[in-house]
Design a protein around this motif. Structure first.
Motif, PDB file in Angstrom:
ATOM      1  N   ILE A 186       0.848  -1.190   0.000  1.00 17.94           N
ATOM      2  CA  ILE A 186       0.000   0.000   0.000  1.00 17.94           C
ATOM      3  C   ILE A 186       0.883   1.240   0.000  1.00 17.94           C
ATOM      4  CG2 ILE A 186      -1.671   1.365   1.325  1.00 17.94           C
ATOM      5  CD1 ILE A 186      -2.852  -1.189   2.385  1.00 17.94           C
ATOM      6  N   LEU A 187       0.504   2.210  -0.829  1.00 19.52           N
ATOM      7  CA  LEU A 187       1.150   3.518  -0.832  1.00 19.52           C
ATOM      8  C   LEU A 187       0.093   4.562  -0.539  1.00 19.52           C
ATOM      9  CD1 LEU A 187       3.672   5.351  -1.491  1.00 19.52           C
ATOM     10  CD2 LEU A 187       2.746   5.512  -3.809  1.00 19.52           C
ATOM     11  N   THR A 188       0.312   5.390   0.474  1.00 19.05           N
ATOM     12  CA  THR A 188      -0.564   6.528   0.737  1.00 19.05           C
ATOM     13  C   THR A 188       0.206   7.813   0.456  1.00 19.05           C
ATOM     14  OG1 THR A 188       0.017   6.543   3.101  1.00 19.05           O
ATOM     15  CG2 THR A 188      -1.931   5.283   2.439  1.00 19.05           C
ATOM     16  N   LEU A 189      -0.526   8.893   0.214  1.00 17.13           N
ATOM     17  CA  LEU A 189       0.106  10.104  -0.305  1.00 17.13           C
ATOM     18  C   LEU A 189       0.261  11.222   0.717  1.00 17.13           C
ATOM     19  CD1 LEU A 189      -1.508  10.244  -3.862  1.00 17.13           C
ATOM     20  CD2 LEU A 189       0.471   8.929  -3.036  1.00 17.13           C
ATOM     21  N   GLY A 190       0.081  10.890   1.984  1.00 20.31           N
ATOM     22  CA  GLY A 190       0.246  11.881   3.036  1.00 20.31           C
ATOM     23  C   GLY A 190      -0.583  11.492   4.242  1.00 20.31           C
ATOM     24  N   PRO A 191      -0.484  12.244   5.335  1.00 19.54           N
ATOM     25  CA  PRO A 191      -1.229  11.913   6.547  1.00 19.54           C
ATOM     26  C   PRO A 191      -2.738  11.779   6.330  1.00 19.54           C
ATOM     27  CG  PRO A 191       0.438  13.556   7.024  1.00 19.54           C
ATOM     28  CD  PRO A 191       0.428  13.392   5.533  1.00 19.54           C
ATOM     29  N   SER A 192      -3.302  12.576   5.419  1.00 18.73           N
ATOM     30  CA  SER A 192      -4.752  12.547   5.206  1.00 18.73           C
ATOM     31  C   SER A 192      -5.243  11.174   4.751  1.00 18.73           C
ATOM     32  CB  SER A 192      -5.169  13.608   4.178  1.00 18.73           C
ATOM     33  OG  SER A 192      -4.932  14.900   4.684  1.00 18.73           O
ATOM     34  N   SER A 193      -4.396  10.439   4.047  1.00 17.73           N
ATOM     35  CA  SER A 193      -4.766   9.083   3.647  1.00 17.73           C
ATOM     36  C   SER A 193      -4.033   8.031   4.471  1.00 17.73           C
ATOM     37  CB  SER A 193      -4.487   8.865   2.149  1.00 17.73           C
ATOM     38  OG  SER A 193      -3.185   9.270   1.794  1.00 17.73           O
ATOM     39  N   ALA A 194      -2.858   8.370   4.990  1.00 20.33           N
ATOM     40  CA  ALA A 194      -2.081   7.397   5.767  1.00 20.33           C
ATOM     41  C   ALA A 194      -2.759   7.066   7.097  1.00 20.33           C
ATOM     42  CB  ALA A 194      -0.672   7.927   6.022  1.00 20.33           C
ATOM     43  N   HIS A 195      -3.248   8.080   7.807  1.00 24.35           N
ATOM     44  CA  HIS A 195      -3.836   7.840   9.126  1.00 24.35           C
ATOM     45  C   HIS A 195      -5.055   6.922   9.062  1.00 24.35           C
ATOM     46  CE1 HIS A 195      -1.932  11.843  10.779  1.00 24.35           C
ATOM     47  NE2 HIS A 195      -1.040  10.923  10.459  1.00 24.35           N
ATOM     48  N   PRO A 196      -6.036   7.182   8.173  1.00 23.94           N
ATOM     49  CA  PRO A 196      -7.192   6.279   8.095  1.00 23.94           C
ATOM     50  C   PRO A 196      -6.808   4.874   7.612  1.00 23.94           C
ATOM     51  CG  PRO A 196      -7.693   8.391   7.076  1.00 23.94           C
ATOM     52  CD  PRO A 196      -6.214   8.361   7.308  1.00 23.94           C
TER      53      PRO A 196
END
Length: 320
Positions: free
Chosen positions: A220-230
């Motif tokens: 999984i790759l998220t693009l910042g805290p806004s998507s990483a935290h959830p």
């Protein structure tokens, strides 16, 4: 690796200190306080930009300049373009702006340049786009290259089926991150990028639904805290944290803790403090003396792992 990072950090700190020290006499020689405006594409909910807000405040104090931060409340790019237009009309001494969408922002930014307002671009966009707009220089991270570098690490770890959680899919730079990751893995991006939205609960719900439909996802790759935290909340709740390769862009306290726990493999650090601090210093030097660096500045990518997290976690949200 630790020694190298520590050395680079020491050199950067020394350079910034020297630059700030050199500006002390400049403060006294400035007849009027300069006014610079930084305009970002980020919605109010995006806490990642707090580091940049802190940076422009400290840089403004260093050169005795009034530095203002403006952004579209909900991240709407048409609203951002209007903010740029309003800022240009107010005739500031300089503008710092992210190129969230070249086509949407091209007109207002080029209008600023035509009026003789110095412009430095940061964060989103490319150096080539910055030059096409007539900006003095670009301070940021090549997004495709950063995604590609992350993908190379994922491939070395054995990842073959991935999900890119995109919380800001209307920003072309976010897609470049996902595309670079996919290309490094040798996988088609189509079907592997999730339009997650920006609401944390909705991001978590959409990630969970995708993972249920695609149980073979091993990265999984998220693009910042806004998507990483959830996403992290879902992985921890489903007891998959630490069993799926997980990389993210940018840093926060929560991401730092997850790296230490082994739930996130690494964070891609574009050093946002530099993106805020350096343009203010450069605009001040340009406004007062006509001085500007000859080259663009790549602020990233750097990679924060369990090996070096202790050196940066104490400053997360402030300088890192």
């Amino acid at each position: 690796m630790k020694a190298t990072i520590k050395t680079l950090g020491t050199l950067m700190a020394a350079s910034l200190m020297a630059m700030t020290t050199a500006l002390v006499p400049i403060q006294a020689s400035a007849a009027d306080q300069e006014r610079f405006v930084l305009i970002s594409h980020a919605p109010d909910s995006d806490s990642w930009w707090n580091t940049i807000k802190n940076a422009i405040r400290e840089a403004g104090d260093a050169v005795n300049a009034d530095v203002q931060y403006r952004n579209p409340t909900n991240g709407d790019l048409a609203d951002m373009a209007r903010i740029v237009e309003q800022t240009v009309a107010s005739n500031p001494d300089g503008i710092i702006v992210s190129i969230a969408d070249f086509d949407v922002l091209k007109g207002p930014i080029q209008d600023a340049v035509r009026r003789g307002i110095p412009v430095i671009t940061i964060n989103s966009g490319t150096q080539e786009q910055s030059e096409a707009l007539g900006a003095l220089l670009h301070v940021g991270q090549p997004e495709y290259d950063a995604g590609y570098g992350a993908g190379q690490r994922a491939k070395a770890a054995g990842v073959s089926h991935f999900l890119c959680v995109n919380h800001y899919i209307t920003n072309p730079a976010s897609v470049e991150r996902c595309q670079g990751f996919a290309d490094a893995l040798g996988v088609d991006l189509s079907g592997n990028m999730l339009d997650a939205g920006s609401d944390p609960s909705e991001v978590e719900r959409r990630v969970e639904a995708y993972m249920r439909q695609n149980p073979n996802v091993d990265g999984i790759l998220t693009l910042g805290p806004s998507s990483a935290h959830p996403t992290l909340r879902y992985l921890e709740r489903s007891r998959k944290a630490g069993n799926i390769f997980f990389a993210t862009f940018d840093l926060s306290d929560q991401i730092a803790a997850a790296i230490k726990d082994g739930h996130i493999n690494f964070a891609i650090d574009q050093q946002p403090y530099l993106q805020g601090y350096m343009p203010v210093i450069m605009l001040s030097l340009y406004h007062r003396y006509g001085l500007i660096p000859a080259n663009h500045m790549n602020s990233g990518p750097g990679f924060i792992t369990a090996d070096n997290i202790a050196q940066v976690e104490a400053l997360a949200g402030e300088v890192r």
